[in-house]
Design an enzyme around this catalytic site. Sequence first.
Site, PDB file in Angstrom:
ATOM      1  N   GLU A  88     -22.797  -4.650  22.723  1.00  0.00           N
ATOM      2  CA  GLU A  88     -23.490  -5.455  21.724  1.00  0.00           C
ATOM      3  C   GLU A  88     -22.744  -5.669  20.407  1.00  0.00           C
ATOM      4  OE1 GLU A  88     -27.376  -3.699  21.377  1.00  0.00           O
ATOM      5  OE2 GLU A  88     -28.013  -4.458  23.336  1.00  0.00           O
ATOM      6  N   GLU A 121     -27.956  -5.369  29.962  1.00  0.00           N
ATOM      7  CA  GLU A 121     -29.195  -4.707  29.556  1.00  0.00           C
ATOM      8  C   GLU A 121     -30.345  -5.702  29.625  1.00  0.00           C
ATOM      9  OE1 GLU A 121     -29.143  -2.623  25.839  1.00  0.00           O
ATOM     10  OE2 GLU A 121     -27.221  -1.637  26.247  1.00  0.00           O
TER      11      GLU A 121
END
Length: 526
Positions: A201, A346
């Site tokens: 991320e 995710e």
Amino acid sequence: MKRIRALLLIFAILTVTLLPFISFRGPTIAADPNNDDWLHVEGNKIVDMYGNQVWLTGCNWFGFNTGTNVFDGVWSCNMREAIQGMADRGINFLRIPISTELLYQWSQGVYPSANVNDFVNPELDGMNSLELFDFAVQSCKESGIKIMVDIHSPSTDAMGHIYPVWYDGTFTTEIWISTLEWLTERYKNDDTILALDLKNEPHGTPGTTPMAKWDGSTDLNNWKHAAQTCAERILAINPNILIVVEGVEVYPKPGYDYTAVDEWGKESKYFYNWWGGNLRGVRDYPINLGKYQKQLVYSPHDYGPLVHKQPWFYEGFNKETLYNDCWRDNWAYIHEENIAPLLMGEWGGFMDGGDNEKWMKALREYMIENKIAHTFWCYNANSGDTGGLVYHDFITWDEEKYALLKPALWQTSEGKFIGLDHQIPLGSNGITVTEYYGGHIPETSPTTTITPLPTPSSSPEIEKGDVNADGKVNSTDITWIKRFLLKIIEDFPAPTGRQAADMNNDGKINSTDMSILRRKILKMIE
């Protein structure tokens, strides 16, 4: 996105003196005798070495990144049994978050202790964090699960994922790359670790520092440049490993660049998405790995309204509106235009009986329809804003949540879960990718050469496949052959074991014999 991880037991990390470059300390892991499971890319598909499309469907299990220095939950569950339980339920791919700091320590011969309950894990007693990681790799291998290592944060920290970029004041870009080179070198002969997710991320918004951006520059904070540089160095060591690259948070709208400043009351000059979920830059500035391009996979993350009430979660949203408002332009186009495969690194959340489940089911159906690889967030019970696939004992599964995930796991029309290994079936009742594509190993498959066997006996007392001589041919015999091929054992428990294991009487024990034995047990052959 901000993720609060509750109930984490944080242990002190040894402080080490940092060097500008990392030396490769410690031995390379011994070669896997069945080292034929490496994957590569064909268009928007991930395929095995024979060109067969595979579907990576799994979950995340964090802890090596948090200070626990092992999977969270090993303070109450048995690690090997937990991994076996994942395999039995169809998890064929495990994403393991870890920190640059812990990898750096390992590379320098520093092995922090870990939080393990020795009473429920007696086999782990006395192991340091690197030995525990190796044990996890071996347990995955035995169960038919493959691994993706994810660099979750520079420093070991339960909240480290909040830090936006791959470097900080202690762990530089060079250290980040060099530790991944060390990891690649150590496991380059073991195809249990199939992929590296270079950084979890990357994010940040204009006006904040540091901020991950995606453009054509060589600036320190340009994630596209850093990922490409890192990938090239990793692939020079192991050209077979998959390189997984996530997106960023913001991307400039047409006519602007990252110097643009938003004005109060006016429309933003940027497109926003989840952290790591914005891959719009791939269209303008694609990752170029040259001769290694077939190892590249892009990886967005996507979450539901219980994590953050994004503007696309308005009343009445559905799969079509989610696709039009978010998925298509941020990442789905990469798959649809055959640029590269996608791996949803995710996704997941709480079962709320409402909009969060509605989002999960919509994304699940899109990934099933397009065979998008994915790793569900997460196995852990202690993910504060999503919950896990298990409850807080890390043993009891949340059957309602698993039922939501199960349709998106790779399986046959008869419900047999399919692994990514050509020789080792997934879990107790799954099958190999070899069996799925015809029940045999292609002629080009590498085999494991074993010490020549005695001349096969014609005695009717030796039944082919009964390697432990208990009078039955069943899955226990498959386990014995699997352990023999993996060199976990040196011989079979019965004197006749080698003759019984050589199913085709060719003087060798290899994956072909295991495949024949499975076909015999399944009554596909006499």
